[in-house]
Design an enzyme around this catalytic site. Structure first.
Site, PDB file in Angstrom:
ATOM      1  N   LYS A 154       0.817  -1.221   0.000  1.00 54.96           N
ATOM      2  CA  LYS A 154       0.000   0.000   0.000  1.00 54.96           C
ATOM      3  C   LYS A 154       0.852   1.274   0.000  1.00 54.96           C
ATOM      4  CE  LYS A 154      -4.301  -2.026   1.429  1.00 54.96           C
ATOM      5  NZ  LYS A 154      -5.207  -2.325   2.535  1.00 54.96           N
ATOM      6  N   ARG A 201      -3.616 -10.281   4.904  1.00 56.41           N
ATOM      7  CA  ARG A 201      -4.137 -10.312   3.534  1.00 56.41           C
ATOM      8  C   ARG A 201      -3.050  -9.725   2.645  1.00 56.41           C
ATOM      9  NH1 ARG A 201      -6.409  -6.716   0.032  1.00 56.41           N
ATOM     10  NH2 ARG A 201      -8.103  -7.457  -1.282  1.00 56.41           N
TER      11      ARG A 201
HETATM   12  N1  HH2 Z   1      -7.442  -3.779   1.171  1.00 50.43           N
HETATM   13  C1  HH2 Z   1      -7.861  -3.741  -0.112  1.00 50.43           C
HETATM   14  C2  HH2 Z   1      -9.035  -4.404  -0.497  1.00 50.43           C
HETATM   15  N2  HH2 Z   1      -9.755  -5.114   0.380  1.00 50.43           N
HETATM   16  N3  HH2 Z   1     -10.061  -5.925   2.572  1.00 50.43           N
HETATM   17  C3  HH2 Z   1      -9.668  -5.984   3.863  1.00 50.43           C
HETATM   18  N4  HH2 Z   1     -10.376  -6.687   4.742  1.00 50.43           N
HETATM   19  N5  HH2 Z   1      -8.531  -5.337   4.295  1.00 50.43           N
HETATM   20  C4  HH2 Z   1      -7.765  -4.590   3.454  1.00 50.43           C
HETATM   21  O1  HH2 Z   1      -6.760  -3.997   3.918  1.00 50.43           O
HETATM   22  C5  HH2 Z   1      -8.168  -4.497   2.086  1.00 50.43           C
HETATM   23  C6  HH2 Z   1      -9.342  -5.192   1.675  1.00 50.43           C
HETATM   24  C7  HH2 Z   1      -7.057  -3.022  -1.132  1.00 50.43           C
HETATM   25  O2  HH2 Z   1      -6.114  -3.892  -1.715  1.00 50.43           O
HETATM   26  P1  HH2 Z   1      -6.283  -4.551  -3.187  1.00 50.43           P
HETATM   27  O3  HH2 Z   1      -7.461  -5.461  -3.193  1.00 50.43           O
HETATM   28  O4  HH2 Z   1      -5.003  -5.147  -3.607  1.00 50.43           O
HETATM   29  O5  HH2 Z   1      -6.511  -3.288  -4.101  1.00 50.43           O
HETATM   30  P2  HH2 Z   1      -7.749  -2.784  -4.965  1.00 50.43           P
HETATM   31  O6  HH2 Z   1      -8.804  -2.370  -3.976  1.00 50.43           O
HETATM   32  O7  HH2 Z   1      -7.199  -1.638  -5.756  1.00 50.43           O
HETATM   33  O8  HH2 Z   1      -8.238  -3.916  -5.826  1.00 50.43           O
END
Ligand code: HH2
Length: 300
Positions: free
Chosen positions: A239, A274
């Site tokens: 992040k 995660r």
């Molecule tokens: N972070 C993201 C998405 N979902 N869910 C939980 N529970 N905790 C998190 O920290 C979290 C999450 C963001 O990461 P990513 O899915 O890689 O990115 P994007 O939202 O751009 O798809």
């Protein structure tokens, strides 16, 4: 010989059992769960997490399994800062065929990363076994009752604002106090709607309406959230705060930083992480679990 005194600075082992509907419990003790991220989106913030089609998603899921993942989290809508929302129809079009395929062939519990009740419902119908809601069941008014009806473990995550605008100058008095109070209110709302409290997992929402100082404070004081009595999920993977701390490194150059945050989080009380990079994280978590729980260390 004198018995060694247990003066470890790390939090002690707890056992967890998320009953789900009673038939597919998720249980673990004295170790940290690793959840691998798969994104069926064109715009997730880390390009390496985006998968173009169901076959690519299955390949990645099987690779994550062989690398030691405990669970897979599937998302069809990016929640990166500035992201535009997508419709439920589009989100379902992206994720449901993949949920169906993975539920049949991946051999790991599938979590659906959504804030929409109709997506959650369709995904659980297609074989997903966990609901991961960055909106803590508060963005879609149908979500609390839907989660109760689906009888699956539910991740309640803290977010200040909405992805479109959440990184515009977020402010807190005491960030950990505010996140904890929010999570407590959302736990109560979930229970009122009929969600079994033993199915709840809590997440402070690293990067969701938080400046780097807030993310650091949360990482340092994760243990305080453990007082809410539920497992803590933590998601710092690649992040923006990590890029800031590295002097402007882009997402593809934040692996070591992720491992440092994961290690700090496990030693500070996280129960579940995660991440995008399962192989490297499993190795780092093995070290952190050995320090925290004594796990994996041969007897003298
Ligand atoms: N972070 C993201 C998405 N979902 N869910 C939980 N529970 N905790 C998190 O920290 C979290 C999450 C963001 O990461 P990513 O899915 O890689 O990115 P994007 O939202 O751009 O798809």
């Amino acid at each position: 010989m004198k018995r060694p005194v247990n003066n470890s600075p790390y939090p002690p082992a707890k056992g967890w059992r998320l009953p789900g509907d009673g038939r597919h419990p998720i249980a673990w003790r004295g170790r940290t769960l690793v959840m691998g991220i798969l994104n069926l989106t064109p715009d997730s913030f880390y390009g390496g997490s985006r998968l173009p089609d169901p076959e690519a998603a299955l390949d990645r899921a099987l690779r994550m399994k062989s690398e030691g993942a405990d669970l897979i989290d599937l998302g069809g809508e990016s929640t990166r800062p500035g992201a535009r929302p997508v419709s439920a129809t589009e989100e379902k079009r992206r994720v449901i065929p993949v949920v169906r395929l993975l539920a049949k062939k991946a051999g790991l519990p599938i979590s659906i990363d959504t804030s929409k009740a109709s997506v959650a419902e369709a995904a659980v119908g297609a074989g997903a076994g966990i609901l991961n809601d960055v909106g803590a069941l508060g963005l879609d008014p149908r979500m609390p009752k839907t989660a109760a009806r689906l009888k699956v473990p539910v991740v309640l995550m803290h977010m200040k604002g909405r992805p479109r605008t959440m990184q515009r100058d977020p402010r807190y008095g005491d960030v950990v106090g505010e996140v904890g109070a929010f999570l407590r209110r959302r736990m109560e709302a979930a229970e009122r709607a009929g969600v079994d409290p033993r199915n709840l997992v809590l997440d402070p929402g690293f990067g969701f309406g938080k400046a780097p100082t807030h993310n650091l404070e949360i990482t340092r004081r994760l243990l305080e959230l453990g007082a809410l009595g539920r497992p803590i999920l933590f998601g710092p993977s690649r992040k923006a705060t990590l890029g800031v701390l590295l002097g402007g490194a882009p997402p593809q150059d934040r692996l070591e930083a992720t491992l440092a945050f994961v290690t700090a989080a496990v030693l500070g009380g996280a129960d579940w992480v995660r991440v995008h990079d399962v192989k490297e994280t499993v190795r780092a978590v093995r070290m952190a679990d050995a320090l925290r729980y004594g796990r994996g260390c041969p007897a003298p």
